[in-house]
Design an enzyme around this catalytic site. Structure first.
Site, short mmCIF file in Angstrom:
data_model
loop_
_atom_site.label_atom_id
_atom_site.label_comp_id
_atom_site.label_asym_id
_atom_site.label_seq_id
_atom_site.Cartn_x
_atom_site.Cartn_y
_atom_site.Cartn_z
N SER A 136 32.09 27.20 -26.68
CA SER A 136 32.95 28.05 -27.53
C SER A 136 32.67 29.54 -27.31
O SER A 136 32.11 30.19 -28.19
CB SER A 136 32.74 27.70 -29.00
OG SER A 136 31.35 27.65 -29.31
N LYS A 189 20.04 25.17 -23.36
CA LYS A 189 21.08 25.35 -22.34
C LYS A 189 21.16 26.79 -21.87
O LYS A 189 21.56 27.07 -20.73
CB LYS A 189 22.43 24.85 -22.85
CG LYS A 189 22.96 25.56 -24.10
CD LYS A 189 23.84 26.75 -23.82
CE LYS A 189 24.27 27.42 -25.10
NZ LYS A 189 25.12 28.61 -24.87
N THR A 246 28.40 27.34 -20.35
CA THR A 246 27.46 28.47 -20.27
C THR A 246 26.97 28.69 -18.84
O THR A 246 26.65 29.81 -18.46
CB THR A 246 26.27 28.24 -21.21
OG1 THR A 246 26.76 27.86 -22.50
CG2 THR A 246 25.44 29.51 -21.38
#
Length: 337
Positions: A136, A189, A246
């Site tokens: 997001s 992450k 990402t």
């Protein structure tokens, strides 16, 4: 309509304020940075982080923390990880018993190895703390580009309450009881994304990055399960979903910082160039310490730490990863013969 406050007016806090206002809620967006408050009030736009995206009229901009915390149905913590504890300490005196708070930031506190929800629970024990994470990027959410996320809560009632406030036709929200798994996925992450950026900076290929992402999710999963998270979470939105975006997106500050490091920039030079908080840098040492405490192998995280803090070159780190001893991909799988 609910009364919602967002603490933290960076790109993510501002994007979520826009989303919630468009959902019809009465939204307050608070910032501790006076220049940011002035800019948002004057321009109705975050010119530094989300240029061209206007704030709806039903967003109030505030520099008063007490005002932002009192008489709210939901408080959204969208504060960068290095500032979560201090902000929580200042906010605690204004927050009522049972106040629902959802943390949308990502990170691990290096000194304590606490996740952000654990910090909030410690500093605001009277509150009901949840987390929200997933693929997001603020640049897309602020424009209504579709995505899906997951909210983790201790009770179904709280999870459903937050789900209903956030969810719309372009922002789909799932629910989960696995708070620790969601947070560890969202934090670790960023460290893997630094390594993905390094791969791009070195001029390597799609195969290399795909391998990095796949082995990265394996490292995240091992640590998460060792700390009480669920394997399914790391196969989901806050695990592989957030990791993919990402590691690959042009909007990713962690990937972009890693790219510069791969090009030869120092860690500090890369962070200065990105001009935003690079969460992976702050989580790298903590993730490695967690791995060591729980006896979990995380070679990618280990090499990222050496590049960031021990002056190891990116090429040397990559060579060492590829020249490790032979291994099976999954040790739990048994041979038939």
């Amino acid at each position: 309509m609910k009364k919602v406050s967002l603490l933290g007016a960076g790109s993510w806090g501002t994007a979520l304020a826009i989303l919630l206002a468009n959902n019809g809620h009465d939204v307050t967006l608070w910032s501790a940075v006076q220049s940011e408050v002035d800019m948002l009030r004057e321009n109705r736009e975050h010119k530094d982080r989300l240029p061209g995206v206007k704030l709806p009229d039903n967003i109030s901009i505030s520099d008063d923390l007490g005002e932002a915390c009192q008489d709210k149905d939901l408080i959204v913590f969208s504060v960068a990880s290095p500032y979560v504890r201090l902000t929580a300490q200042k906010a605690a005196t204004f927050i009522k018993e049972g106040q629902i708070i959802v943390n949308v930031g990502k990170g691990i506190e290096e000194a304590t190895l606490m996740t952000l929800s654990e910090i909030l629970n410690q500093e605001i024990p009277q509150a009901d703390i949840s987390v929200l994470s997933g693929p997001s990027h603020a640049e897309e959410v602020s424009k209504g580009i579709p995505t899906t996320v997951v909210v983790g809560s201790t009770t179904k009632e709280t999870a459903y309450f937050i789900q209903d406030i956030f969810m719309n036709e372009s922002f789909r929200v799932y629910t989960s009881p696995d708070i620790i798994g969601i947070e560890l996925g969202g934090s670790v992450k960023n460290v893997i994304a630094l390594a993905a950026g390094v791969i791009d900076g070195l001029g390597l290929g799609d195969n290399t990055k795909a391998a990095l992402i796949t082995r990265g999710i394996a490292e995240m999963s091992r640590l998460g399960v060792a700390m009480g998270g669920k394997m399914e979470t790391f196969s989901g939105l806050s695990g592989i979903g957030d990791l993919i975006v990402t590691c690959t997106s042009k909007h990713s500050r962690n990937r972009n910082a890693g790219y510069l490091i791969g090009k030869g920039y120092t860690m500090n030079e890369a962070m200065d160039e990105v001009k935003q908080v690079v969460e992976g840098v702050y989580s790298a040492k903590a993730a490695l310490k967690m791995a060591q405490e729980h006896g979990v192998s995380m070679p990618i995280v280990e090499e990222v730490n050496k590049v960031l803090f021990e002056n190891k070159t990116s090429k040397e780190a990559l060579d060492d990863l590829f020249n490790r001893d032979k291994r099976r991909e999954y040790s739990d799988l048994k041979w038939e013969k």
